[in-house]
Motif scaffolding. Structure first.
Motif, PDB file in Angstrom:
ATOM      1  N   ALA A 138      -0.047 -42.822   4.009  1.00  0.00           N
ATOM      2  CA  ALA A 138      -0.015 -41.744   3.010  1.00  0.00           C
ATOM      3  C   ALA A 138      -1.128 -40.723   3.274  1.00  0.00           C
ATOM      4  O   ALA A 138      -0.874 -39.515   3.225  1.00  0.00           O
ATOM      5  N   PRO A 139      -2.368 -41.158   3.576  1.00  0.00           N
ATOM      6  CA  PRO A 139      -3.410 -40.171   3.908  1.00  0.00           C
ATOM      7  C   PRO A 139      -3.077 -39.369   5.178  1.00  0.00           C
ATOM      8  O   PRO A 139      -3.416 -38.191   5.267  1.00  0.00           O
ATOM      9  N   ASP A 140      -2.415 -39.992   6.152  1.00  0.00           N
ATOM     10  CA  ASP A 140      -1.996 -39.264   7.363  1.00  0.00           C
ATOM     11  C   ASP A 140      -1.041 -38.135   6.997  1.00  0.00           C
ATOM     12  O   ASP A 140      -1.168 -37.012   7.485  1.00  0.00           O
ATOM     13  N   LEU A 141      -0.086 -38.436   6.140  1.00  0.00           N
ATOM     14  CA  LEU A 141       0.895 -37.427   5.709  1.00  0.00           C
ATOM     15  C   LEU A 141       0.212 -36.328   4.903  1.00  0.00           C
ATOM     16  O   LEU A 141       0.519 -35.144   5.065  1.00  0.00           O
ATOM     17  N   ALA A 142      -0.732 -36.722   4.042  1.00  0.00           N
ATOM     18  CA  ALA A 142      -1.418 -35.748   3.189  1.00  0.00           C
ATOM     19  C   ALA A 142      -2.257 -34.768   4.029  1.00  0.00           C
ATOM     20  O   ALA A 142      -2.194 -33.552   3.797  1.00  0.00           O
ATOM     21  N   ILE A 143      -3.015 -35.276   5.014  1.00  0.00           N
ATOM     22  CA  ILE A 143      -3.843 -34.367   5.810  1.00  0.00           C
ATOM     23  C   ILE A 143      -2.966 -33.480   6.689  1.00  0.00           C
ATOM     24  O   ILE A 143      -3.288 -32.314   6.916  1.00  0.00           O
ATOM     25  N   THR A 144      -1.845 -33.995   7.143  1.00  0.00           N
ATOM     26  CA  THR A 144      -0.935 -33.174   7.948  1.00  0.00           C
ATOM     27  C   THR A 144      -0.404 -32.010   7.126  1.00  0.00           C
ATOM     28  O   THR A 144      -0.338 -30.874   7.604  1.00  0.00           O
ATOM     29  N   THR A 145      -0.050 -32.276   5.877  1.00  0.00           N
ATOM     30  CA  THR A 145       0.426 -31.217   4.984  1.00  0.00           C
ATOM     31  C   THR A 145      -0.665 -30.175   4.751  1.00  0.00           C
ATOM     32  O   THR A 145      -0.413 -28.969   4.823  1.00  0.00           O
ATOM     33  N   LYS A 146      -1.901 -30.626   4.489  1.00  0.00           N
ATOM     34  CA  LYS A 146      -3.025 -29.698   4.291  1.00  0.00           C
ATOM     35  C   LYS A 146      -3.247 -28.825   5.525  1.00  0.00           C
ATOM     36  O   LYS A 146      -3.444 -27.618   5.427  1.00  0.00           O
ATOM     37  N   LEU A 147      -3.220 -29.461   6.695  1.00  0.00           N
ATOM     38  CA  LEU A 147      -3.448 -28.725   7.937  1.00  0.00           C
ATOM     39  C   LEU A 147      -2.320 -27.733   8.208  1.00  0.00           C
ATOM     40  O   LEU A 147      -2.565 -26.616   8.666  1.00  0.00           O
ATOM     41  N   LYS A 148      -1.114 -28.143   7.918  1.00  0.00           N
ATOM     42  CA  LYS A 148       0.037 -27.255   8.127  1.00  0.00           C
ATOM     43  C   LYS A 148      -0.096 -26.002   7.259  1.00  0.00           C
ATOM     44  O   LYS A 148       0.138 -24.887   7.728  1.00  0.00           O
ATOM     45  N   HIS A 149      -0.513 -26.179   6.013  1.00  0.00           N
ATOM     46  CA  HIS A 149      -0.705 -25.027   5.111  1.00  0.00           C
ATOM     47  C   HIS A 149      -1.869 -24.151   5.576  1.00  0.00           C
ATOM     48  O   HIS A 149      -1.749 -22.923   5.608  1.00  0.00           O
ATOM     49  N   ALA A 150      -2.982 -24.772   5.930  1.00  0.00           N
ATOM     50  CA  ALA A 150      -4.159 -24.010   6.357  1.00  0.00           C
ATOM     51  C   ALA A 150      -3.864 -23.208   7.622  1.00  0.00           C
ATOM     52  O   ALA A 150      -4.226 -22.029   7.731  1.00  0.00           O
ATOM     53  N   LEU A 151      -3.190 -23.827   8.582  1.00  0.00           N
ATOM     54  CA  LEU A 151      -2.885 -23.138   9.834  1.00  0.00           C
ATOM     55  C   LEU A 151      -1.758 -22.123   9.675  1.00  0.00           C
ATOM     56  O   LEU A 151      -1.693 -21.139  10.419  1.00  0.00           O
ATOM     57  N   GLY A 152      -0.903 -22.346   8.702  1.00  0.00           N
ATOM     58  CA  GLY A 152       0.171 -21.387   8.429  1.00  0.00           C
ATOM     59  C   GLY A 152      -0.371 -20.021   8.046  1.00  0.00           C
ATOM     60  O   GLY A 152       0.223 -18.989   8.375  1.00  0.00           O
ATOM     61  N   VAL A 153      -1.515 -20.008   7.387  1.00  0.00           N
ATOM     62  CA  VAL A 153      -2.144 -18.751   6.974  1.00  0.00           C
ATOM     63  C   VAL A 153      -2.498 -17.896   8.193  1.00  0.00           C
ATOM     64  O   VAL A 153      -2.401 -16.667   8.150  1.00  0.00           O
ATOM     65  N   ILE A 154      -2.887 -18.530   9.288  1.00  0.00           N
ATOM     66  CA  ILE A 154      -3.251 -17.776  10.492  1.00  0.00           C
ATOM     67  C   ILE A 154      -2.128 -17.834  11.548  1.00  0.00           C
ATOM     68  O   ILE A 154      -2.346 -17.536  12.718  1.00  0.00           O
ATOM     69  N   GLU A 155      -0.950 -18.226  11.116  1.00  0.00           N
ATOM     70  CA  GLU A 155       0.264 -18.232  11.942  1.00  0.00           C
ATOM     71  C   GLU A 155       0.171 -19.136  13.175  1.00  0.00           C
ATOM     72  O   GLU A 155       0.601 -18.781  14.264  1.00  0.00           O
ATOM     73  N   VAL A 156      -0.379 -20.322  12.974  1.00  0.00           N
ATOM     74  CA  VAL A 156      -0.375 -21.352  14.010  1.00  0.00           C
ATOM     75  C   VAL A 156       0.594 -22.432  13.539  1.00  0.00           C
ATOM     76  O   VAL A 156       0.423 -22.997  12.460  1.00  0.00           O
ATOM     77  N   ARG A 157       1.620 -22.684  14.347  1.00  0.00           N
ATOM     78  CA  ARG A 157       2.653 -23.655  13.979  1.00  0.00           C
ATOM     79  C   ARG A 157       2.207 -25.085  14.303  1.00  0.00           C
ATOM     80  O   ARG A 157       1.725 -25.356  15.403  1.00  0.00           O
ATOM     81  N   VAL A 158       2.413 -25.991  13.365  1.00  0.00           N
ATOM     82  CA  VAL A 158       2.170 -27.415  13.596  1.00  0.00           C
ATOM     83  C   VAL A 158       3.500 -28.003  14.069  1.00  0.00           C
ATOM     84  O   VAL A 158       4.451 -28.096  13.298  1.00  0.00           O
ATOM     85  N   LEU A 159       3.551 -28.369  15.353  1.00  0.00           N
ATOM     86  CA  LEU A 159       4.796 -28.869  15.936  1.00  0.00           C
ATOM     87  C   LEU A 159       4.995 -30.359  15.714  1.00  0.00           C
ATOM     88  O   LEU A 159       6.123 -30.829  15.613  1.00  0.00           O
ATOM     89  N   ASP A 160       3.892 -31.090  15.666  1.00  0.00           N
ATOM     90  CA  ASP A 160       4.005 -32.539  15.512  1.00  0.00           C
ATOM     91  C   ASP A 160       2.650 -33.119  15.162  1.00  0.00           C
ATOM     92  O   ASP A 160       1.613 -32.456  15.304  1.00  0.00           O
ATOM     93  N   HIS A 161       2.672 -34.340  14.677  1.00  0.00           N
ATOM     94  CA  HIS A 161       1.484 -35.159  14.476  1.00  0.00           C
ATOM     95  C   HIS A 161       1.883 -36.538  14.963  1.00  0.00           C
ATOM     96  O   HIS A 161       2.775 -37.157  14.407  1.00  0.00           O
ATOM     97  N   ILE A 162       1.232 -36.984  16.027  1.00  0.00           N
ATOM     98  CA  ILE A 162       1.599 -38.249  16.660  1.00  0.00           C
ATOM     99  C   ILE A 162       0.551 -39.301  16.337  1.00  0.00           C
ATOM    100  O   ILE A 162      -0.652 -39.077  16.516  1.00  0.00           O
ATOM    101  N   VAL A 163       1.032 -40.442  15.849  1.00  0.00           N
ATOM    102  CA  VAL A 163       0.161 -41.578  15.569  1.00  0.00           C
ATOM    103  C   VAL A 163       0.244 -42.516  16.774  1.00  0.00           C
ATOM    104  O   VAL A 163       1.334 -42.950  17.158  1.00  0.00           O
ATOM    105  N   VAL A 164      -0.905 -42.806  17.353  1.00  0.00           N
ATOM    106  CA  VAL A 164      -0.977 -43.595  18.578  1.00  0.00           C
ATOM    107  C   VAL A 164      -1.504 -44.995  18.270  1.00  0.00           C
ATOM    108  O   VAL A 164      -2.532 -45.153  17.619  1.00  0.00           O
ATOM    109  N   ALA A 165      -0.784 -45.989  18.760  1.00  0.00           N
ATOM    110  CA  ALA A 165      -1.209 -47.388  18.661  1.00  0.00           C
ATOM    111  C   ALA A 165      -0.583 -48.114  19.844  1.00  0.00           C
ATOM    112  O   ALA A 165      -0.520 -47.550  20.933  1.00  0.00           O
ATOM    113  N   GLU A 166      -0.088 -49.324  19.631  1.00  0.00           N
ATOM    114  CA  GLU A 166       0.616 -50.018  20.716  1.00  0.00           C
ATOM    115  C   GLU A 166       1.858 -49.243  21.118  1.00  0.00           C
ATOM    116  O   GLU A 166       2.292 -49.279  22.253  1.00  0.00           O
ATOM    117  N   SER A 167       2.418 -48.542  20.162  1.00  0.00           N
ATOM    118  CA  SER A 167       3.500 -47.588  20.409  1.00  0.00           C
ATOM    119  C   SER A 167       3.066 -46.290  19.734  1.00  0.00           C
ATOM    120  O   SER A 167       1.990 -46.223  19.173  1.00  0.00           O
TER     121      SER A 167
END
Length: 177
Positions: A138-167
């Motif tokens: 849930a915190p991963d999703l929340a920070i991604t949403t915040k970052l997407k909004h913040a970067l949207g203001v300066i027109e930088v597109r968030v294409l993905d957020h990848i969580v890395v582990a064993e997969s």
């Protein structure tokens, strides 16, 4: 008379303590050699990503493999970004924040500053889960949403957020962006 453990000899005539130290040295040497090899491989990949005929990040599986090599061995959480131009060519791969075993504080203001510094048009965020579980929290999703909004203001597109582990788990592939 019984010898102290550090003085007991094994089958090879060396003390058990010497054998343990030799085994520890071998493990350390193997780990160091592997670390050097991984660092060299990462340098080659990063150099190829930044060459004159830059390749666009069009294959999510290759991106995930690269990120697993970059973060898979870490025992603390690291959050970073692949900064891209408008053709989705890599401008920079950058670890932005590091934390503890299960969390890394991410500051949207600092991320926006880095996006402007790289003159990025798009970004792929990444972070690792040292626990080995690649499911976005849930915190991963929340920070991604915040970052997407913040970067949207300066027109930088968030294409993905990848969580890395064993997969790896792509939030874009799961429609979580």
């Amino acid at each position: 008379m019984r010898k102290h453990v550090s003085e007991q000899t094994g089958l090879t005539g060396t003390s058990i303590r010497q054998q343990e130290e030799a085994a520890l040295y071998t493990v350390t040497a193997d780990t160091n050699a592997e670390s050097v090899i991984l660092q060299q491989a990462m340098a080659i990949i990063e150099r190829r990503m930044k060459t004159v005929d830059k390749q666009a990040l069009t294959a999510p599986k290759e991106t995930m493999l690269y990120l697993q090599m970059r973060l898979g061995h870490l025992d603390i959480e690291v959050f970073g970004a692949l900064w891209l131009n408008n053709r989705h060519q890599v401008l920079a791969a950058e670890d932005l924040f590091s934390g503890t075993l299960d969390t890394a504080a991410v500051y949207p203001r600092e991320v926006v500053k880095k996006a402007l510094q790289h003159n990025a048009a798009a970004v792929v965020f990444y972070h690792n889960h040292p626990s080995g579980h690649a499911e976005p929290s849930a915190p991963d999703l929340a920070i991604t949403t915040k970052l997407k909004h913040a970067l949207g203001v300066i027109e930088v597109r968030v294409l993905d957020h990848i969580v890395v582990a064993e997969s790896c788990t792509s939030m874009a592939e799961r429609n979580l962006l």
